[in-house]
Design a protein around this motif. Structure first.
Motif, PDB file in Angstrom:
ATOM      1  N   GLY A  64       3.563   0.026 -26.209  1.00 20.88           N
ATOM      2  CA  GLY A  64       4.085   0.471 -24.906  1.00 20.88           C
ATOM      3  C   GLY A  64       4.594  -0.702 -24.083  1.00 20.88           C
ATOM      4  O   GLY A  64       4.340  -0.793 -22.878  1.00 20.88           O
ATOM      5  N   VAL A  65       5.318  -1.632 -24.744  1.00 19.30           N
ATOM      6  CA  VAL A  65       5.842  -2.820 -24.053  1.00 19.30           C
ATOM      7  C   VAL A  65       7.360  -2.713 -23.931  1.00 19.30           C
ATOM      8  O   VAL A  65       8.041  -2.350 -24.888  1.00 19.30           O
ATOM      9  N   PRO A  72       8.394  -8.354 -18.282  1.00 17.29           N
ATOM     10  CA  PRO A  72       7.871  -6.989 -18.424  1.00 17.29           C
ATOM     11  C   PRO A  72       8.445  -6.055 -17.354  1.00 17.29           C
ATOM     12  O   PRO A  72       8.571  -6.435 -16.187  1.00 17.29           O
ATOM     13  N   GLY A  74       7.154  -3.583 -15.847  1.00 16.03           N
ATOM     14  CA  GLY A  74       6.245  -3.305 -14.727  1.00 16.03           C
ATOM     15  C   GLY A  74       6.400  -4.365 -13.637  1.00 16.03           C
ATOM     16  O   GLY A  74       6.439  -4.050 -12.446  1.00 16.03           O
ATOM     17  N   TYR A 308       8.659   4.791 -28.467  1.00 13.08           N
ATOM     18  CA  TYR A 308       7.294   4.685 -27.924  1.00 13.08           C
ATOM     19  C   TYR A 308       6.339   5.612 -28.662  1.00 13.08           C
ATOM     20  O   TYR A 308       6.525   6.835 -28.649  1.00 13.08           O
ATOM     21  N   TYR A 311       1.970   5.249 -24.378  1.00  9.76           N
ATOM     22  CA  TYR A 311       2.464   5.638 -23.053  1.00  9.76           C
ATOM     23  C   TYR A 311       3.723   4.832 -22.727  1.00  9.76           C
ATOM     24  O   TYR A 311       3.720   3.607 -22.810  1.00  9.76           O
ATOM     25  N   ASP A 312       4.796   5.488 -22.364  1.00 10.49           N
ATOM     26  CA  ASP A 312       6.032   4.808 -21.952  1.00 10.49           C
ATOM     27  C   ASP A 312       5.714   4.026 -20.666  1.00 10.49           C
ATOM     28  O   ASP A 312       5.302   4.634 -19.664  1.00 10.49           O
ATOM     29  N   PRO A 313       5.860   2.681 -20.671  1.00 13.80           N
ATOM     30  CA  PRO A 313       5.461   1.913 -19.475  1.00 13.80           C
ATOM     31  C   PRO A 313       6.231   2.328 -18.232  1.00 13.80           C
ATOM     32  O   PRO A 313       5.762   2.168 -17.114  1.00 13.80           O
ATOM     33  N   ARG A 314       7.407   2.913 -18.417  1.00 13.14           N
ATOM     34  CA  ARG A 314       8.197   3.357 -17.267  1.00 13.14           C
ATOM     35  C   ARG A 314       7.583   4.606 -16.631  1.00 13.14           C
ATOM     36  O   ARG A 314       7.685   4.818 -15.432  1.00 13.14           O
ATOM     37  N   THR A 316       4.436   5.178 -16.300  1.00  8.26           N
ATOM     38  CA  THR A 316       3.318   4.733 -15.458  1.00  8.26           C
ATOM     39  C   THR A 316       3.832   4.432 -14.047  1.00  8.26           C
ATOM     40  O   THR A 316       3.245   4.868 -13.051  1.00  8.26           O
TER      41      THR A 316
END
Ligand code: ACO
Length: 427
Positions: A64-65, A72, A74, A308, A311-314, A316
């Motif tokens: 999930g990166v 990153p 995030g 993915y 969890y898709d980091p987007r 979150t």
């Protein structure tokens, strides 16, 4: 891993180099395969095929990166702006203060569209989907800006890139205004990229429009989250169109067409429609059962991803942004509760666990966009606006890549073998 891969075919052995990137899986370089073996590889959907080298974006789907030029997503979503991310994707490094100011100034000075372009909009029916309008109007830009269509001139490439990034909010807002029968709003250069877009969309000439800073920040973050995603379907479409030497405006129009599909950018629209159809948490089990039923074509929209398997980091960041926007606008929407419960129930269900299906970026974005006031038909247009940055950066990278060739996949032919024509009366 060894630095060559061995292949046995037709009783002969062949060796192919194995190339390593800076991070991520190695790739087997099969460019000489056809010449040496008279065989192709078969890989529908390119699930095991790297189509290019790229320095822009890295994704590790299992972990999930998502990194843009190493940063990153995030951190970028939390601390940077869409203009900064656009500069980063286009130029490779984060801008210094004066570089960012200059870039922002340049983009801001390109936000107006040729006045004649307004007539183009008027040719559409009022109920035309904004993506249909965007495909047509962005493709038409090549007829308006002849001085930036020579792809071999680096200066023209830069101007075309700036024009595309700058004009997309104006075009998307005009598509919206046309659909609701309100006058087009000219850009206001005193506002930020995103603030200006909000004003062109929701403002009217009759009264001043005040940009809500929380909504502006949330939208800017949504644009950051959608800016690029390596070789996804629409980006590959832009590269493929561009590989023939087509002009940049035509290439981006091709990307918009591809993004429109419900398996890609159209999923945010489909996800919100699905959540509204579910309506209340008690109906969730029924929809989960349908998603698991092999005989039912229904899928949980906003769930699952080609890359993915985590969890898709987007998603979150998106989930967090929903709460911020609700608080700022003092609204709530029962659909958010449905989304949270659906996520919880799906993530504890064996079907979704085994297939590694998690919420993707589209699962929550529609909830935010709807709270801000966008109709669902505009969702994919907003995605196109933001992704234009990635498309343009990837297109530029492709044009300057010495390995670049016209994209021309091969096929496994399964049709009839040669036969003779039979005149119509004898068939
Ligand atoms: N709901 C139910 N089952 C699903 C879902 C889903 N959303 N997604 C995948 N599956 C199942 C498939 O039925 C398949 O099952 P099988 O192995 O028993 O045949 C398995 O999971 C693998 O799915 P594929 O379709 O083979 O995976 P692929 O990588 O080709 O598809 C895709 C990825 C298109 C995103 C898919 O997950 C999907 O259709 N999701 C819903 C649409 C969506 O949200 N798209 C947005 C993607 S993100 C973006 O574009 C920004």
């Amino acid at each position: 891993m060894s630095d060559t891969a061995k292949l046995s075919l037709g009783g002969k052995d062949f060796e192919y180099p194995v190339l390593s990137g800076s991070v991520g899986p190695d790739v087997v370089d099969i460019r000489k395969l056809y010449g040496q073996t008279d065989a192709f590889t078969y890989d529908p959907g390119f699930t095991s095929t790297a189509s290019c080298q790229s320095k822009l974006t890295y994704i590790d789907g299992d972990q999930g990166v998502l990194l843009h030029r190493g940063y990153p997503i995030g951190e970028l979503a939390e601390s940077s702006s869409f203009m900064e991310v656009a500069y980063l994707l286009l130029n490779g490094e984060l801008p210094a203060k004066d570089e960012l100011d200059k870039f922002t100034y340049t983009i801001t000075r390109h936000t107006m569209v040729h006045e004649q372009l307004a007539n183009f909009f008027r040719g559409f029916r009022r109920d035309a989907h904004p993506m249909a309008i965007m495909c047509g109007v962005v493709g038409a830009l090549s007829a308006f800006y002849h001085d930036s269509t020579d792809i071999h001139d680096p200066v023209q490439r830069v101007i075309a890139s700036h024009r595309l990034i700058a004009k997309m909010p104006t075009i998307a807002a005009m598509a919206y205004k046309y659909s609701v029968g309100q006058p087009f709003m000219y850009p206001d250069n005193s506002l930020s990229y995103t603030g200006n877009f909000l004003r062109m969309t929701f403002g009217v000439p009759a009264e001043p429009y005040e940009v809500n800073p929380v909504v502006e920040r949330a939208m800017d973050r949504i644009f950051i989250l959608h800016a690029d995603h390596e070789q996804n379907a629409s980006t590959s479409t832009v590269r493929l169109a561009g590989s023939s030497g087509a002009n940049p405006f035509a290439c981006i129009a091709a990307g918009i067409a591809c993004l429109w599909g419900p398996a890609h950018g159209g999923a945010n629209e489909a996800a919100l429609n699905m959540l509204r159809e579910i309506g209340t948490p008690d109906r969730i089990p029924e929809f989960i059962a349908r998603a698991k039923d092999k005989n039912d074509p229904f899928r949980l929209m906003g769930f699952g991803h080609r890359v993915y398997k985590n969890y898709d980091p987007r998603a979150t960041v998106m989930q967090k942004t929903v709460r911020e926007v609700f608080d700022a606008l003092k609204v709530s929407d029962p659909v958010f509760e449905v989304a949270l419960r659906l996520e919880e129930m799906a993530l504890s269900d064996d079907y979704f666990i085994e297939k590694k299906l998690f919420p993707n970026v589209d699962f929550y974005s529609g909830v935010i966009l709807s709270a801000v006031g966008f109709p669902t038909s505009m969702f994919t247009a907003l995605f196109a606006l933001a992704r234009t940055v990635g498309w343009v950066a990837q297109w530029n990278e492709m044009i300057t890549d010495p390995d670049q060739k016209i994209g021309r996949p091969r096929q496994l032919y399964t049709g009839p073998t040669q036969r003779s024509y039979v005149p119509v009366g004898e068939r």
